[in-house]
Design an enzyme around this catalytic site. Structure first.
Site, PDB file in Angstrom:
ATOM      1  N   ASP A   1     -48.893 -95.409 -11.094  1.00 11.05           N
ATOM      2  CA  ASP A   1     -47.852 -95.984 -10.250  1.00 11.05           C
ATOM      3  C   ASP A   1     -46.453 -95.754 -10.819  1.00 11.05           C
ATOM      4  OD1 ASP A   1     -47.376 -98.315  -7.997  1.00 11.05           O
ATOM      5  OD2 ASP A   1     -46.039 -98.589  -9.717  1.00 11.05           O
TER       6      ASP A   1
ATOM      7  N   VAL B   1     -46.594 -98.371  -5.178  1.00  6.78           N
ATOM      8  CA  VAL B   1     -47.102 -97.040  -4.813  1.00  6.78           C
ATOM      9  C   VAL B   1     -48.629 -97.066  -4.777  1.00  6.78           C
ATOM     10  CG1 VAL B   1     -47.235 -94.621  -5.503  1.00  6.78           C
ATOM     11  CG2 VAL B   1     -45.068 -95.856  -5.692  1.00  6.78           C
ATOM     12  N   ASP B   2     -49.242 -97.711  -5.762  1.00  7.31           N
ATOM     13  CA  ASP B   2     -50.701 -97.854  -5.732  1.00  7.31           C
ATOM     14  C   ASP B   2     -51.162 -98.539  -4.458  1.00  7.31           C
ATOM     15  OD1 ASP B   2     -51.438 -96.584  -8.060  1.00  7.31           O
ATOM     16  OD2 ASP B   2     -51.597 -98.401  -9.259  1.00  7.31           O
ATOM     17  N   VAL B   3     -50.544 -99.666  -4.139  1.00  6.18           N
ATOM     18  CA  VAL B   3     -50.989-100.443  -2.977  1.00  6.18           C
ATOM     19  C   VAL B   3     -50.714 -99.681  -1.687  1.00  6.18           C
ATOM     20  CG1 VAL B   3     -50.629-102.582  -1.682  1.00  6.18           C
ATOM     21  CG2 VAL B   3     -50.772-102.652  -4.179  1.00  6.18           C
TER      22      VAL B   3
ATOM     23  N   GLY C   1     -53.319 -97.110  -1.290  1.00  6.57           N
ATOM     24  CA  GLY C   1     -54.571 -97.706  -0.852  1.00  6.57           C
ATOM     25  C   GLY C   1     -54.592 -97.972   0.639  1.00  6.57           C
TER      26      GLY C   1
END
Length: 415
Positions: free
Chosen positions: A140, A168-170, A173
């Site tokens: 991230d 960014v990760d979320v 996802g």
């Protein structure tokens, strides 16, 4: 109810840390049967802390509810065969290995596409499956820097700042989940699965849709502006006598009402501040004038005044405040999961569900290998076969963990 929308759908989850687990958690929240595959040591996300919930990271619990935990040592051919058997009965495979790793394990898309054309195969990586950066790892924070997002965050003249939540990760996802759901709808029409290439870089760029489009329109690099929106003013946090509040009064009618409430009606005819674009250009002067009035009263006093005038405003809340927020409570967004050993663990729930649905307890993130035995039995393995796999080190069941909680915690912290 969305909790049952994906009943009958099986997902095999070869992901870890944030982006992939977010995707598969959302699918699980909508009723899919998600088989979370971890190494026999557990995924690295279990050791990312503080904070801790018993021996595991709170981050791991945050992204892995509603899943069944299967532990495989994919360095052993026997474990790879187990994985293939599980995928053979699945609708969706989600993986977040570096590009090429799944292929080397014999678990790549090409290995399944001929014999299992209905399989939806979602690959999540840092930079994508192809191109000059495809082989690079990334997380991230690295992608926040590499995508330009970190350039936007912070105060003028200040050091680069990261959005502390792994946005960014979320975001990735959620993008992956949207792609999988789109493929499911397409498969319902033509029976075909396919390969999805989802990556953190693309998602980070999509997260900056407005900022990048603005840059492409005028060629002007954006600069750090703290809490202020770069495209409108006033639309930022202001200091009061006892704290901070966010005010968005950039439309003509709200700007006029704000000036009236602050006793500054002349600002509406001042050419520096008469329009939102002019206020953006002269933001610092505007902020100084408005702040000289805002600091004369408390945040709560101003909130009452501004809300009565239909001016958009909010206190700058911390998490203590958020937990007491009446609308958060009304929405039922703070959900709970039930852990067999730890009891109730609270966390944000599924953001689309109604308050009634979120009020129903969810299943907590699994311990490493918690469901290996049951899942393999469901896949047709006999107890002697499972015992042989445990004995060879190809799989781990939850009872095979002989480490104490303290030893396990120390091992994970060292990663």
């Amino acid at each position: 109810m969305l909790r049952n929308a994906l009943d009958g759908v099986t997902v095999v989850d070869f992901t870890q840390i944030g982006a992939g687990p977010t995707c598969t958690m959302l699918l699980a929240d909508m009723g899919a049967r998600v088989l979370k595959i971890e190494s026999t040591d557990g995924e690295i996300g279990r050791g990312l802390g503080p904070a801790w919930i018993d021996e595991d990271s709170a981050l791991f619990h945050a992204f892995n509810r509603n899943k069944l935990g299967i532990s495989l040592n994919l360095k052993q051919p026997q474990a790879v065969e187990v994985a293939k058997r599980l995928v053979a009965e699945a609708d969706i495979l989600v993986e977040s290995m570096r590009p090429g790793v799944m292929e080397r394990l014999g678990l790549g898309y090409a290995q399944f596409s001929q014999t299992q054309p209905s399989l939806i195969y979602c690959s999540i990586s840092a930079y994508g499956q192809h191109g000059p950066y495809a082989d690079r790892a990334g997380v991230d924070g690295i992608i926040q820097a590499d995508s330009g997002l970190m350039h936007l965050i912070g105060v003028p003249g200040g050091e680069p700042c990261k959005v502390q939540a792994p946005v960014v990760d979320v975001m990735t996802g959620y993008v992956a989940c949207v792609g999988v759901l789109g493929k499911l709808a397409q498969r319902a029409r033509d029976g075909q699965g396919g390969h999805l290439d989802v990556n953190l870089l693309n998602s980070a760029l999509a997260l900056q849709q407005s900022s990048i489009t603005s840059y492409l329109a005028d060629g002007v690099l954006p600069t750090k502006s703290g809490s202020a929106a770069p495209y409108s003013a006033p639309n930022q946090a202001f200091l009061t006598s006892d704290g901070w509040m966010m005010v968005a009064a950039y439309t003509p009618d709200r700007w006029k009402r704000l000036c009236d409430e602050l006793g500054l009606p002349y600002l509406t005819t001042d050419p520096r501040f008469s329009t939102s674009p002019q206020r953006v250009l002269n933001r610092f002067e505007m902020v100084d004038i408005l702040t000289s009035v805002f600091i004369t009263r408390s945040t709560e006093q101003w909130l009452q005044i501004l809300r009565a005038a239909d001016i958009l405003c909010s206190p700058v809340a911390d998490y203590d405040d958020v937990m007491q927020h009446p609308q958060v409570q009304a929405n039922g967004m703070m959900s709970s999961v039930e852990h067999s050993k730890l009891g109730t663990i609270r966390m944000p729930g599924f953001p689309i569900n109604s308050a009634d649905e979120n009020a129903r307890p969810l299943r907590a993130a699994p311990s490493c290998g918690e469901d290996t035995r049951d899942v393999l039995r469901d896949a047709g393995y006999t107890d002697p076969e499972i015992a042989n796999l445990v004995g060879s080190g190809a799989i781990r069941c939850d009872e095979t963990n002989s480490k104490t909680d303290r030893q396990y915690r120390q091992r994970r912290v060292a990663i």
